[in-house]
Scaffold this motif. Structure first.
Motif, PDB file in Angstrom:
ATOM      1  N   PHE A 135       0.828  -1.201   0.000  1.00 40.39           N
ATOM      2  CA  PHE A 135       0.000   0.000   0.000  1.00 40.39           C
ATOM      3  C   PHE A 135       0.872   1.265   0.000  1.00 40.39           C
ATOM      4  O   PHE A 135       1.813   1.357   0.786  1.00 40.39           O
ATOM      5  CB  PHE A 135      -0.842  -0.058   1.277  1.00 40.39           C
ATOM      6  CG  PHE A 135      -1.892   1.003   1.396  1.00 40.39           C
ATOM      7  CD1 PHE A 135      -3.109   0.870   0.744  1.00 40.39           C
ATOM      8  CD2 PHE A 135      -1.676   2.112   2.174  1.00 40.39           C
ATOM      9  CE1 PHE A 135      -4.070   1.843   0.877  1.00 40.39           C
ATOM     10  CE2 PHE A 135      -2.636   3.094   2.309  1.00 40.39           C
ATOM     11  CZ  PHE A 135      -3.832   2.959   1.654  1.00 40.39           C
ATOM     12  N   GLU A 167       0.005  -2.479  15.385  1.00 37.73           N
ATOM     13  CA  GLU A 167      -0.571  -1.980  14.134  1.00 37.73           C
ATOM     14  C   GLU A 167      -0.992  -3.180  13.290  1.00 37.73           C
ATOM     15  O   GLU A 167      -0.154  -3.982  12.864  1.00 37.73           O
ATOM     16  CB  GLU A 167       0.429  -1.114  13.348  1.00 37.73           C
ATOM     17  CG  GLU A 167      -0.238  -0.537  12.109  1.00 37.73           C
ATOM     18  CD  GLU A 167       0.698   0.270  11.208  1.00 37.73           C
ATOM     19  OE1 GLU A 167       1.896   0.372  11.509  1.00 37.73           O
ATOM     20  OE2 GLU A 167       0.194   0.773  10.187  1.00 37.73           O
ATOM     21  N   GLY A 169      -2.221  -4.615   9.905  1.00 38.67           N
ATOM     22  CA  GLY A 169      -2.245  -4.244   8.487  1.00 38.67           C
ATOM     23  C   GLY A 169      -1.341  -3.064   8.243  1.00 38.67           C
ATOM     24  O   GLY A 169      -1.797  -1.956   7.960  1.00 38.67           O
ATOM     25  N   CYS A 170      -0.030  -3.288   8.345  1.00 37.72           N
ATOM     26  CA  CYS A 170       0.896  -2.134   8.383  1.00 37.72           C
ATOM     27  C   CYS A 170       1.293  -1.634   6.996  1.00 37.72           C
ATOM     28  O   CYS A 170       1.947  -0.595   6.885  1.00 37.72           O
ATOM     29  CB  CYS A 170       2.142  -2.475   9.188  1.00 37.72           C
ATOM     30  SG  CYS A 170       3.174  -3.699   8.384  1.00 37.72           S
ATOM     31  N   GLY A 171       0.927  -2.359   5.931  1.00 37.33           N
ATOM     32  CA  GLY A 171       1.305  -1.893   4.588  1.00 37.33           C
ATOM     33  C   GLY A 171       2.811  -1.723   4.488  1.00 37.33           C
ATOM     34  O   GLY A 171       3.584  -2.637   4.776  1.00 37.33           O
ATOM     35  N   ARG A 193      -0.181  -9.065   5.892  1.00 35.65           N
ATOM     36  CA  ARG A 193      -0.955 -10.152   5.294  1.00 35.65           C
ATOM     37  C   ARG A 193       0.038 -11.158   4.731  1.00 35.65           C
ATOM     38  O   ARG A 193       0.935 -10.784   3.989  1.00 35.65           O
ATOM     39  CB  ARG A 193      -1.857  -9.616   4.189  1.00 35.65           C
ATOM     40  CG  ARG A 193      -3.008 -10.509   3.909  1.00 35.65           C
ATOM     41  CD  ARG A 193      -4.106  -9.803   3.220  1.00 35.65           C
ATOM     42  NE  ARG A 193      -3.673  -9.170   1.983  1.00 35.65           N
ATOM     43  CZ  ARG A 193      -4.494  -8.540   1.171  1.00 35.65           C
ATOM     44  NH1 ARG A 193      -5.758  -8.421   1.479  1.00 35.65           N
ATOM     45  NH2 ARG A 193      -4.071  -7.979   0.069  1.00 35.65           N
ATOM     46  N   PHE A 196       1.557 -12.101   0.810  1.00 37.20           N
ATOM     47  CA  PHE A 196       2.520 -11.365  -0.020  1.00 37.20           C
ATOM     48  C   PHE A 196       3.728 -12.224  -0.346  1.00 37.20           C
ATOM     49  O   PHE A 196       4.208 -12.973   0.437  1.00 37.20           O
ATOM     50  CB  PHE A 196       2.994 -10.099   0.698  1.00 37.20           C
ATOM     51  CG  PHE A 196       1.927  -9.057   0.832  1.00 37.20           C
ATOM     52  CD1 PHE A 196       0.772  -9.105   0.065  1.00 37.20           C
ATOM     53  CD2 PHE A 196       2.067  -8.027   1.737  1.00 37.20           C
ATOM     54  CE1 PHE A 196      -0.215  -8.137   0.200  1.00 37.20           C
ATOM     55  CE2 PHE A 196       1.085  -7.052   1.876  1.00 37.20           C
ATOM     56  CZ  PHE A 196      -0.059  -7.123   1.109  1.00 37.20           C
TER      57      PHE A 196
HETATM   58  C1  LIG Z   1      -5.531   0.501   3.990  1.00 37.66           C
HETATM   59  S1  LIG Z   1      -3.997  -0.350   4.109  1.00 37.66           S
HETATM   60  C2  LIG Z   1      -3.227   0.579   5.376  1.00 37.66           C
HETATM   61  C3  LIG Z   1      -1.736   0.388   5.385  1.00 37.66           C
HETATM   62  C4  LIG Z   1      -0.988   1.240   6.424  1.00 37.66           C
HETATM   63  N1  LIG Z   1      -1.504   1.039   7.760  1.00 37.66           N
HETATM   64  C5  LIG Z   1      -1.048   2.707   6.044  1.00 37.66           C
HETATM   65  O1  LIG Z   1      -1.900   3.426   6.535  1.00 37.66           O
HETATM   66  O2  LIG Z   1      -0.203   3.149   5.225  1.00 37.66           O
HETATM   67  C6  LIG Z   1      -4.512  -1.829   4.938  1.00 37.66           C
HETATM   68  C7  LIG Z   1      -3.417  -2.861   5.028  1.00 37.66           C
HETATM   69  O3  LIG Z   1      -3.905  -3.983   5.757  1.00 37.66           O
HETATM   70  C8  LIG Z   1      -3.443  -5.162   5.122  1.00 37.66           C
HETATM   71  N2  LIG Z   1      -4.354  -6.258   5.470  1.00 37.66           N
HETATM   72  C9  LIG Z   1      -5.550  -6.512   4.959  1.00 37.66           C
HETATM   73  N3  LIG Z   1      -6.090  -7.619   5.530  1.00 37.66           N
HETATM   74  C10 LIG Z   1      -5.200  -8.053   6.436  1.00 37.66           C
HETATM   75  C11 LIG Z   1      -5.172  -9.129   7.333  1.00 37.66           C
HETATM   76  N4  LIG Z   1      -6.181  -9.983   7.422  1.00 37.66           N
HETATM   77  N5  LIG Z   1      -4.099  -9.271   8.136  1.00 37.66           N
HETATM   78  C12 LIG Z   1      -3.073  -8.409   8.092  1.00 37.66           C
HETATM   79  N6  LIG Z   1      -3.044  -7.360   7.224  1.00 37.66           N
HETATM   80  C13 LIG Z   1      -4.093  -7.181   6.409  1.00 37.66           C
HETATM   81  C14 LIG Z   1      -3.417  -4.821   3.666  1.00 37.66           C
HETATM   82  O4  LIG Z   1      -2.551  -5.668   2.953  1.00 37.66           O
HETATM   83  C15 LIG Z   1      -2.925  -3.378   3.697  1.00 37.66           C
HETATM   84  O5  LIG Z   1      -1.504  -3.341   3.666  1.00 37.66           O
END
Ligand SMILES: C[S@@+](CC[C@H](N)C(=O)[O-])C[C@H]1O[C@@H](n2cnc3c(N)ncnc32)[C@H](O)[C@@H]1O
Length: 196
Positions: A135, A167, A169-171, A193, A196
């Motif tokens: 992301f 945190e 879903g850290c992207g 996730r 990846f």
């Molecule tokens: C909207 S992005 C936000 C990323 C980061 N927190 C930011 O604000 O820059 C949501 C993130 O959550 C991850 N994600 C989605 N489902 C997930 C899961 N079940 N477990 C862990 N991460 C997840 C996605 O891959 C994505 O990187």
């Protein structure tokens, strides 16, 4: 700042806040339209900028000028055009550099986000590596980090306490890395996730 790439006018680029197509943050890639032919002779960085700016405009690529500027500045080893030594702009590009300009600008023509093309982007005072499908951090997220830091500063005890943040879903890790830089005493646990 997220927009380390300060524009020559000094204004903040608001392209990413538009409705509809999301400017240089766009995720909607399209089939590659025809790129301009590689120049037969030599070309300067300024001429390449002009060729690509006009081509992006003609093909409806958003932020045509910024797109060509960031790509060419990146290939010249700078973050912005302002960071490029003026004489380098009027020197001829090497054949290899010219090909790189054409290669990266052709990716932008397919609407690949600029951050993925140059493979990095700034988030507050950090430069983060960018690669799909990670992301791309949004400018609003910088504001979120500022809010957290401001909030913690209101309670110095909280900032100094050995706390742990989670945190989910850290992207790219932008939030945790940025907070960690300002709050090295805090521990961070992040989830990603695993597909990846
Ligand atoms: C909207 S992005 C936000 C990323 C980061 N927190 C930011 O604000 O820059 C949501 C993130 O959550 C991850 N994600 C989605 N489902 C997930 C899961 N079940 N477990 C862990 N991460 C997840 C996605 O891959 C994505 O990187």
């Amino acid at each position: 700042m997220w927009w380390r790439r300060t524009l020559s006018t000094g204004r903040r680029c608001l392209g990413c806040r538009r409705n509809g197509e999301k400017g240089i943050w766009s995720f909607h890639t399209r089939p590659i339209c025809s790129a301009p032919a590689l120049p037969a002779g030599r070309i300067t960085a300024l001429q390449a900028l002009d060729v690509w700016k006009r081509h992006f405009e003609e093909k409806g690529v958003t932020e045509p000028e910024h797109s060509s500027q960031y790509i060419i500045a990146h290939l010249l080893g700078a973050k912005t055009m302002e960071g490029v030594e003026p004489q380098r702009l009027t020197e001829f590009l090497s054949k290899e550099k010219t090909e790189q300009v054409w290669q990266l600008c052709t990716r932008r023509l397919s609407r690949m986000p600029l951050q993925y093309i140059i493979e990095e982007w700034d988030f507050r005072d950090l430069t983060l590596k960018m690669r799909p499908p990670v992301f791309i951090p949004r400018p609003e997220t910088e504001e979120l980090v500022e809010l957290v830091l401001t909030d913690l500063q209101k309670d110095p005890g909280a900032a100094e306490a050995h706390q742990t943040c989670l945190e989910v879903g850290c992207g790219s890790g932008a939030i945790s890395l940025s907070l960690l830089k300002s709050l090295p005493q805090v521990s961070f646990v992040v989830t990603v996730r695993n597909s990846f």
